[in-house]
Design a protein around this motif. Structure first.
Motif, short mmCIF file in Angstrom:
data_model
loop_
_atom_site.label_atom_id
_atom_site.label_comp_id
_atom_site.label_asym_id
_atom_site.label_seq_id
_atom_site.Cartn_x
_atom_site.Cartn_y
_atom_site.Cartn_z
N ARG A 256 -24.43 15.08 15.41
CA ARG A 256 -24.38 16.50 15.28
C ARG A 256 -25.21 17.23 16.44
N ARG A 257 -24.75 18.61 16.66
CA ARG A 257 -25.51 19.23 17.56
C ARG A 257 -26.78 20.16 16.98
N SER A 258 -27.77 20.28 17.52
CA SER A 258 -28.98 20.99 16.90
C SER A 258 -29.43 22.14 17.96
N ARG A 259 -28.56 23.26 18.34
CA ARG A 259 -29.15 24.13 19.24
C ARG A 259 -30.50 24.88 18.32
N CYS A 260 -31.41 25.10 19.01
CA CYS A 260 -32.53 25.94 18.29
C CYS A 260 -32.34 27.39 18.08
N ILE A 261 -32.12 27.69 16.77
CA ILE A 261 -31.56 29.04 16.62
C ILE A 261 -32.50 29.92 16.99
N PHE A 262 -34.06 29.62 16.96
CA PHE A 262 -35.09 30.52 17.32
C PHE A 262 -35.20 30.82 18.78
N GLU A 263 -34.20 30.29 19.61
CA GLU A 263 -34.16 30.77 21.12
C GLU A 263 -33.57 32.05 21.18
N SER A 264 -32.42 32.24 20.08
CA SER A 264 -31.74 33.55 20.06
C SER A 264 -32.43 34.62 19.18
N ILE A 265 -33.11 34.12 18.25
CA ILE A 265 -33.84 35.07 17.48
C ILE A 265 -35.30 35.73 18.29
N LEU A 449 -24.59 34.49 13.43
CA LEU A 449 -24.60 33.92 14.89
C LEU A 449 -23.52 32.79 14.88
N ASP A 450 -22.79 33.03 14.13
CA ASP A 450 -21.54 31.86 14.11
C ASP A 450 -22.37 30.41 14.24
N ALA A 451 -23.34 29.77 13.55
CA ALA A 451 -24.32 28.94 13.88
C ALA A 451 -24.05 27.96 12.61
N PRO A 452 -23.20 27.28 12.41
CA PRO A 452 -23.02 26.33 11.26
C PRO A 452 -24.04 25.28 11.37
N GLU A 453 -24.22 24.63 10.40
CA GLU A 453 -25.36 23.40 10.26
C GLU A 453 -24.99 22.40 11.06
N SER A 454 -23.77 22.11 11.40
CA SER A 454 -23.28 20.87 12.16
C SER A 454 -23.78 21.33 13.75
N GLU A 455 -23.89 22.59 13.95
CA GLU A 455 -24.08 22.82 15.41
C GLU A 455 -25.47 23.27 15.79
N ALA A 459 -34.40 24.23 10.96
CA ALA A 459 -35.31 23.56 10.22
C ALA A 459 -36.51 24.21 9.80
N CYS A 460 -37.21 25.01 10.59
CA CYS A 460 -38.14 25.79 10.32
C CYS A 460 -38.13 26.81 9.24
N PHE A 461 -36.93 26.93 9.09
CA PHE A 461 -36.43 28.12 7.74
C PHE A 461 -36.05 27.24 6.73
N ASP A 462 -35.35 26.43 6.68
CA ASP A 462 -34.94 25.36 5.80
C ASP A 462 -35.22 23.95 5.44
N GLY A 463 -36.09 23.51 6.08
CA GLY A 463 -36.63 22.31 6.15
C GLY A 463 -35.74 21.18 6.16
N HIS A 464 -34.55 21.47 6.71
CA HIS A 464 -33.38 20.30 7.01
C HIS A 464 -33.52 20.02 8.36
N TYR A 465 -34.24 18.98 8.67
CA TYR A 465 -34.54 18.50 10.04
C TYR A 465 -33.40 17.52 10.52
N PRO A 466 -32.60 18.16 11.60
CA PRO A 466 -31.61 17.13 12.15
C PRO A 466 -31.72 16.25 12.59
N CYS A 467 -32.97 15.69 12.90
CA CYS A 467 -33.34 14.14 13.37
C CYS A 467 -34.60 13.44 12.64
N PRO A 468 -34.76 12.48 12.58
CA PRO A 468 -35.90 12.12 11.59
C PRO A 468 -37.11 12.88 12.43
N VAL A 469 -38.37 13.29 11.63
CA VAL A 469 -39.54 13.30 11.94
C VAL A 469 -40.46 12.45 11.60
#
Ligand code: SF4
Length: 473
Positions: A256-265, A449-455, A459-469
């Motif tokens: 999946r892709r994981s662009r950081c949404i905070f860059e836009s915010i 932002l047309d920003a689906p979870e797959s893209e 995680a800092c908002f919903d805790g769904h980390y896109p790759c293991p931490v």
């Protein structure tokens, strides 16, 4: 051969936000016939100062040598001489750094430059490796010696230890098993190499400017040098620029892709494009999305300058309420006021922000900011507005409740420090003295932002980390 110079200087950074920090910004240039390298990188880094204020550095090739110059402090203060530096070089890279992960100090300033079995290599890194602790332990146990505490050095070790041959094979080998966020610029035996991790956490852009090829985290760094065509580097793309021109290859794709949404915010500069869209437009859209869900009819919409300005404008336009600068900001407040002791915080905010009585007196005020971190500044702002005569103060945030740490290159306070882990919006209203508090929900944020979870990573908002931490990453 390798020559490095380091210059300590007191840091004069000026945070603009209540507790968030970005790890880095990148700049790079390659010109077959050479260019004024320090001067070019100075302007590109200066345009990206918001991405890191702790240290700045450049590396370049000169007469067969790989040279570097790293300094503590902001570009304009610590490295103003780069503007007048006439050094000609075919290739150079630059870096601004915000130092929390791995610690501060000159030792961790970038670019890192080494002589190794693959040749002369300099590296600048934006992001954070989410499995960096494990990778470091593996290398350390295998006998590697580290000179920094930053995980960027791990990448150089892995390049050096690779048994593959050729840039493409070596990078594929060195970066397989590396998890998390890494946008990289490298000088590699005279070539410029730019890499974006397969999940695409951090932005990276390529442009053509006359005879030169430029690479930067944000497009604002490119446009600092004039108008030019640019494109985004794709997630997983490795771009090599040398005397043969420009070519790309790709790392193993991620699921999946994981662009950081905070860059836009919040993080990127409003005139930049990141992830293919205007940051200005994104923040306006977030403000408008907030207004759609809000039954409140304010007399005036006031931004927290500068972070809330565009979201407030979007909110005002969508709601039909007037927009006005009911808070002004003193731009001359330096670092001495940024991290005061608890008792001095009120005074520090008062030195920085001032309510405009004429705008807010007797009014039902909506005050807009991009996010809520600890909540301490917001409480003081509410008090300032009430002191200036506001009849009601309603706080609106153009992002969801910030609850989780980031392992991919943004410095977020601990979970305990984040106010949204202790209080719900009604509790935050009581704590800050606001009449009401509302956040933009995750679903609304993604839709705006047309920003689906797959893209996109949220995680800092919903805790769904896109790759293991991992603990300690
Ligand atoms: S956790 Fe938050 S700050 Fe970190 S990459 Fe994801 S969206 Fe960005």
């Amino acid at each position: 051969m390798l020559q490095t110079s380091v210059k300590p200087q007191s840091s004069a950074g000026s945070a603009t936000h209540d507790g968030l920090g970005h790890y880095c910004g990148l700049a790079a240039a390659f010109a077959p016939d050479g260019l004024d390298i320090a001067r070019t990188l100075f302007y590109m880094l200066f345009a990206q100062q918001h991405r890191g204020q702790e240290s700045c550095g450049i590396a370049w090739e000169e007469g067969g040598l790989l040279r570097s110059d790293r300094r503590l402090g902001m570009v304009a203060n610590a490295a103003s001489d780069w503007q007048a530096d006439a050094t000609r070089s075919r290739v150079g890279i630059g870096h601004v750094r915000y130092a929390t992960h791995g610690g501060g100090g000159l030792a961790n300033a970038q670019p890192l430059a080494v002589d190794c079995n693959k040749g002369r290599i300099a590296l600048a890194h934006n992001g954070n490796l989410s499995n960096g602790v494990a990778l470091r332990a593996e290398l350390f146990d295998g006998g590697s010696i580290f000179q920094t505490t930053s995980d960027s050095e791990l990448i150089l070790h892995r390049i050096s230890r690779s048994t593959a041959v050729g840039i493409e094979a070596i990078l594929r080998d060195a970066l397989s098993g590396v998890e998390g966020a890494y946008s990289l610029c490298l000088i590699w035996n005279g070539a410029l190499v730019a890499v974006r991790d397969p999940m695409g956490f951090r932005p990276l852009h390529l442009a053509r400017h006359g005879d030169a090829w430029l690479v930067a985290s944000e497009t604002c760094a490119l446009h600092a040098l004039g108008p030019m065509d640019w494109r985004e580097a794709e997630p997983g793309e490795c771009i090599v620029v040398d005397d043969d021109g420009v070519r790309s290859f790709f790392l193993e794709p991620a699921p999946r892709r994981s662009r950081c949404i905070f860059e836009s915010i919040y993080f990127a500069r409003p005139d930049s494009y990141v992830f293919g869209r205007s940051v200005h437009g994104a923040r306006m859209a977030l403000g408008a999305a907030m207004a759609l869900d809000d039954e409140l009819r304010p007399d005036v919409v006031v931004p927290v300058p500068d972070s809330g300005t565009l979201a407030a404008l979007g909110y005002a336009q969508a709601s039909g309420a007037p927009f006005a600068f009911g808070l002004t900001r003193n731009h001359y407040v330096g670092r001495s006021f940024i991290l005061p002791s608890k008792g001095e915080r009120d005074l520090a905010v008062r030195m920085k922000l001032h309510a405009v009585r004429e705008v807010v007196s007797g009014k039902k005020v909506v005050i807009v900011d991009d996010s809520l971190v600890r909540g301490t500044t917001s409480g003081i702002i509410v008090r300032l507005l009430r002191e200036a005569g506001a009849s009601e103060v309603h706080l609106r945030l153009s992002s969801p409740e910030l609850k989780w740490p980031c392992y991919y290159g943004i410095d977020i306070p601990t979970r305990e420090e984040l106010i949204s882990n202790r209080l719900d919006p009604a509790g935050i209203a009581a704590y800050t003295g606001a009449d009401s508090v509302r956040f933009l929900g995750v679903a609304r944020l993604r839709a705006a932002l047309d920003a689906p979870e797959s893209e996109y990573c949220c995680a800092c908002f919903d805790g769904h980390y896109p790759c293991p931490v991992y603990q300690g990453s």
